[in-house]
Design a protein around this motif. Structure first.
Motif, PDB file in Angstrom:
ATOM      1  N   ASP A   1       0.790  -1.226   0.000  1.00  0.00           N
ATOM      2  CA  ASP A   1       0.000   0.000   0.000  1.00  0.00           C
ATOM      3  C   ASP A   1       0.825   1.279   0.000  1.00  0.00           C
ATOM      4  OD1 ASP A   1      -2.480   1.550   0.319  1.00  0.00           O
ATOM      5  OD2 ASP A   1      -1.802   1.893   2.374  1.00  0.00           O
ATOM      6  N   ILE A   2       2.054   1.206   0.500  1.00  0.00           N
ATOM      7  CA  ILE A   2       2.823   2.420   0.785  1.00  0.00           C
ATOM      8  C   ILE A   2       4.177   2.358   0.092  1.00  0.00           C
ATOM      9  CG2 ILE A   2       3.841   3.817   2.633  1.00  0.00           C
ATOM     10  CD1 ILE A   2       1.725   2.519   4.511  1.00  0.00           C
ATOM     11  N   SER A   3       4.614   3.493  -0.432  1.00  0.00           N
ATOM     12  CA  SER A   3       5.954   3.600  -0.992  1.00  0.00           C
ATOM     13  C   SER A   3       6.956   3.676   0.154  1.00  0.00           C
ATOM     14  CB  SER A   3       6.059   4.841  -1.872  1.00  0.00           C
ATOM     15  OG  SER A   3       7.380   5.008  -2.340  1.00  0.00           O
ATOM     16  N   VAL A   4       7.829   2.698   0.255  1.00  0.00           N
ATOM     17  CA  VAL A   4       8.805   2.621   1.340  1.00  0.00           C
ATOM     18  C   VAL A   4      10.149   3.124   0.828  1.00  0.00           C
ATOM     19  CG1 VAL A   4       9.964   1.110   2.992  1.00  0.00           C
ATOM     20  CG2 VAL A   4       7.580   0.660   2.353  1.00  0.00           C
ATOM     21  N   ASP A   5      10.700   4.124   1.524  1.00  0.00           N
ATOM     22  CA  ASP A   5      11.946   4.747   1.083  1.00  0.00           C
ATOM     23  C   ASP A   5      13.179   4.196   1.784  1.00  0.00           C
ATOM     24  OD1 ASP A   5      10.879   6.885  -0.772  1.00  0.00           O
ATOM     25  OD2 ASP A   5       9.742   7.326   1.043  1.00  0.00           O
ATOM     26  N   ALA A   6      12.997   3.514   2.903  1.00  0.00           N
ATOM     27  CA  ALA A   6      14.108   2.865   3.601  1.00  0.00           C
ATOM     28  C   ALA A   6      13.525   1.889   4.613  1.00  0.00           C
ATOM     29  CB  ALA A   6      15.011   3.876   4.299  1.00  0.00           C
ATOM     30  N   VAL A   7      14.321   0.866   4.929  1.00  0.00           N
ATOM     31  CA  VAL A   7      13.941  -0.140   5.921  1.00  0.00           C
ATOM     32  C   VAL A   7      15.039  -0.237   6.959  1.00  0.00           C
ATOM     33  CG1 VAL A   7      13.516  -2.602   6.326  1.00  0.00           C
ATOM     34  CG2 VAL A   7      12.524  -1.484   4.318  1.00  0.00           C
ATOM     35  N   LYS A   8      14.644  -0.263   8.224  1.00  0.00           N
ATOM     36  CA  LYS A   8      15.586  -0.545   9.312  1.00  0.00           C
ATOM     37  C   LYS A   8      15.201  -1.893   9.927  1.00  0.00           C
ATOM     38  CE  LYS A   8      16.262  -0.880  13.932  1.00  0.00           C
ATOM     39  NZ  LYS A   8      16.656   0.140  14.863  1.00  0.00           N
ATOM     40  N   ILE A   9      16.166  -2.767  10.102  1.00  0.00           N
ATOM     41  CA  ILE A   9      15.935  -4.059  10.756  1.00  0.00           C
ATOM     42  C   ILE A   9      16.669  -4.054  12.085  1.00  0.00           C
ATOM     43  CG2 ILE A   9      16.188  -6.553  10.628  1.00  0.00           C
ATOM     44  CD1 ILE A   9      16.254  -6.320   7.604  1.00  0.00           C
ATOM     45  N   GLY A  10      15.935  -4.350  13.158  1.00  0.00           N
ATOM     46  CA  GLY A  10      16.530  -4.432  14.479  1.00  0.00           C
ATOM     47  C   GLY A  10      16.468  -5.852  15.018  1.00  0.00           C
ATOM     48  N   MET A  11      15.765  -6.053  16.126  1.00  0.00           N
ATOM     49  CA  MET A  11      15.701  -7.361  16.771  1.00  0.00           C
ATOM     50  C   MET A  11      15.068  -8.404  15.851  1.00  0.00           C
ATOM     51  SD  MET A  11      13.857  -8.384  20.362  1.00  0.00           S
ATOM     52  CE  MET A  11      13.823 -10.098  20.922  1.00  0.00           C
ATOM     53  N   ILE A  12      15.800  -9.480  15.607  1.00  0.00           N
ATOM     54  CA  ILE A  12      15.344 -10.565  14.738  1.00  0.00           C
ATOM     55  C   ILE A  12      14.962 -11.796  15.554  1.00  0.00           C
ATOM     56  CG2 ILE A  12      16.054 -12.119  12.883  1.00  0.00           C
ATOM     57  CD1 ILE A  12      17.905  -9.848  11.912  1.00  0.00           C
ATOM     58  N   ALA A  13      15.687 -12.068  16.597  1.00  0.00           N
ATOM     59  CA  ALA A  13      15.388 -13.081  17.623  1.00  0.00           C
ATOM     60  C   ALA A  13      15.781 -14.500  17.239  1.00  0.00           C
ATOM     61  CB  ALA A  13      13.917 -13.029  18.041  1.00  0.00           C
ATOM     62  N   ASN A  14      15.263 -15.024  16.124  1.00  0.00           N
ATOM     63  CA  ASN A  14      15.589 -16.421  15.826  1.00  0.00           C
ATOM     64  C   ASN A  14      15.735 -16.639  14.322  1.00  0.00           C
ATOM     65  OD1 ASN A  14      12.992 -16.660  14.735  1.00  0.00           O
ATOM     66  ND2 ASN A  14      12.142 -17.637  16.552  1.00  0.00           N
ATOM     67  N   ALA A  15      16.131 -17.863  13.970  1.00  0.00           N
ATOM     68  CA  ALA A  15      16.412 -18.179  12.569  1.00  0.00           C
ATOM     69  C   ALA A  15      15.162 -18.119  11.712  1.00  0.00           C
ATOM     70  CB  ALA A  15      17.060 -19.566  12.483  1.00  0.00           C
ATOM     71  N   GLY A  16      14.017 -18.515  12.278  1.00  0.00           N
ATOM     72  CA  GLY A  16      12.770 -18.492  11.512  1.00  0.00           C
ATOM     73  C   GLY A  16      12.386 -17.084  11.083  1.00  0.00           C
ATOM     74  N   ILE A  17      12.509 -16.142  12.012  1.00  0.00           N
ATOM     75  CA  ILE A  17      12.191 -14.753  11.681  1.00  0.00           C
ATOM     76  C   ILE A  17      13.227 -14.191  10.705  1.00  0.00           C
ATOM     77  CG2 ILE A  17      11.996 -12.414  12.614  1.00  0.00           C
ATOM     78  CD1 ILE A  17      10.793 -13.639  15.143  1.00  0.00           C
ATOM     79  N   ALA A  18      14.492 -14.545  10.893  1.00  0.00           N
ATOM     80  CA  ALA A  18      15.534 -14.098   9.968  1.00  0.00           C
ATOM     81  C   ALA A  18      15.242 -14.571   8.551  1.00  0.00           C
ATOM     82  CB  ALA A  18      16.900 -14.593  10.423  1.00  0.00           C
ATOM     83  N   GLN A  19      14.856 -15.834   8.418  1.00  0.00           N
ATOM     84  CA  GLN A  19      14.522 -16.381   7.102  1.00  0.00           C
ATOM     85  C   GLN A  19      13.304 -15.679   6.517  1.00  0.00           C
ATOM     86  OE1 GLN A  19      16.507 -18.972   5.714  1.00  0.00           O
ATOM     87  NE2 GLN A  19      15.452 -18.292   3.848  1.00  0.00           N
ATOM     88  N   ALA A  20      12.314 -15.421   7.367  1.00  0.00           N
ATOM     89  CA  ALA A  20      11.100 -14.742   6.917  1.00  0.00           C
ATOM     90  C   ALA A  20      11.407 -13.339   6.404  1.00  0.00           C
ATOM     91  CB  ALA A  20      10.081 -14.678   8.056  1.00  0.00           C
ATOM     92  N   LEU A  21      12.318 -12.641   7.078  1.00  0.00           N
ATOM     93  CA  LEU A  21      12.699 -11.302   6.638  1.00  0.00           C
ATOM     94  C   LEU A  21      13.401 -11.358   5.284  1.00  0.00           C
ATOM     95  CD1 LEU A  21      14.014  -9.569   9.896  1.00  0.00           C
ATOM     96  CD2 LEU A  21      11.746  -9.480   8.876  1.00  0.00           C
ATOM     97  N   GLY A  22      14.272 -12.334   5.117  1.00  0.00           N
ATOM     98  CA  GLY A  22      14.959 -12.478   3.838  1.00  0.00           C
ATOM     99  C   GLY A  22      13.985 -12.678   2.695  1.00  0.00           C
ATOM    100  N   GLU A  23      12.972 -13.508   2.934  1.00  0.00           N
ATOM    101  CA  GLU A  23      11.974 -13.767   1.899  1.00  0.00           C
ATOM    102  C   GLU A  23      11.101 -12.537   1.638  1.00  0.00           C
ATOM    103  OE1 GLU A  23       9.880 -17.123   3.398  1.00  0.00           O
ATOM    104  OE2 GLU A  23      11.560 -18.518   3.138  1.00  0.00           O
ATOM    105  N   ALA A  24      10.716 -11.845   2.713  1.00  0.00           N
ATOM    106  CA  ALA A  24       9.812 -10.704   2.569  1.00  0.00           C
ATOM    107  C   ALA A  24      10.475  -9.513   1.883  1.00  0.00           C
ATOM    108  CB  ALA A  24       9.291 -10.280   3.949  1.00  0.00           C
ATOM    109  N   LEU A  25      11.796  -9.390   2.037  1.00  0.00           N
ATOM    110  CA  LEU A  25      12.507  -8.229   1.492  1.00  0.00           C
ATOM    111  C   LEU A  25      13.250  -8.524   0.197  1.00  0.00           C
ATOM    112  CD1 LEU A  25      13.908  -6.793   4.838  1.00  0.00           C
ATOM    113  CD2 LEU A  25      11.988  -5.900   3.502  1.00  0.00           C
TER     114      LEU A  25
END
Length: 272
Positions: A69-93
């Protein structure tokens, strides 16, 4: 137009770090702040007492909803916590044409682990190659590389160069853990290293400084589109937030920085 910056991170109910600090820092640096949560924490200025993780698929859903819905001009990634979330972020971005500031949050200021050991390899192999700027402090850089913590400027620069080999465009090595009177940061790329000097402010109120710097950097990069310029502006902003931190009275441990110090000063001048 005001740029839009998405923070992907955990929540800090005490307001000094995590998503809460990110929203404040992004806003104070001239961008519109958005947030996707990876975790809820129970914490205050004295430490972290509990962590409740968001399911990886719901982390992805939050990110997708924003980008749909929104034009994103930058992304900041902070707390990831575990491998599952890290993998999910890689796929989503994956495939997103947007600068990414990756703050590898691993240990809370009070000592609580915020990234599970098995997630380090996923962060290093999947997310570092996507990062425009990686912003580790010295212990985080050492964890990512499997080395001892840097204690000199030469070691800082060397470890920054080693992290660049994993694929980020630049690595901002934060020197706050050095044992001297200064707090220098080193911006390392494949070709050059640039030092950003800074005096160390004598205060215990430094909770969330890493979150604050990376978020300010994401906002500044969205505004300026130039990495060294963005680093200089973000470092100056954080230095002022730390210098004014003792004006706040938040908690009995490591208090937060003063994210809106400049705005508060302007308001006081207007209404006094």
């Amino acid at each position: 137009m005001i740029p839009n910056v998405l923070s992907i991170a955990g929540s800090d109910p005490s307001g000094g770090a995590g998503i809460q600090a990110d929203i404040k820092a992004i806003s104070a640096n001239g961008a519109f702040a958005m947030a996707a949560l990876t975790a809820l924490t129970a914490q205050n200025t004295q430490g972290v007492s509990g962590i409740h993780l968001v399911p990886p698929e719901f982390v992805q859903a939050q990110i997708k909803a924003v980008f749909d819905d929104i034009s994103v001009d930058a992304v900041k990634i902070g707390m990831i916590a575990n491998a599952g979330i890290a993998q999910a972020l890689g796929e989503a971005l994956a495939g997103r044409d947007v600068p990414i500031i990756l703050d590898p949050v691993m240990i809370a200021k009070g000592g609580a682990p915020l990234l599970q050991p098995e997630a380090i390899a996923v962060v290093r192999d999947e997310l570092l190659p996507m990062a425009t700027i990686l912003t580790p402090n010295l212990p985080e850089a050492a964890h990512l590389l499997g080395l001892d913590v840097a204690t000199t400027r030469v070691e800082m620069q060397s470890q920054g160069r080693a992290l660049c080999a994993f694929g980020p465009t630049a690595v901002l090595m934060k020197g706050g853990h050095l044992s001297d009177d200064d707090s220098p940061d080193c911006l390392v790329t494949a070709d050059v290293a640039t030092w950003f000097e800074g005096a160390r402010t004598p205060t215990r109120n430094t909770h969330g400084t890493g979150c604050t710097l990376s978020s300010a950097l994401a906002a500044q990069l969205a505004v300026t589109h130039d990495i060294p310029t963005a680093v200089a502006a973000a470092k100056s902003y954080v230095a002022n937030a730390i210098a004014q931190a003792d004006l706040l009275n938040v908690g009995s441990g490591h208090g937060p920085t003063h994210h809106f110090a400049s705005l508060f000063r302007q308001s006081k001048d207007v209404f006094s």
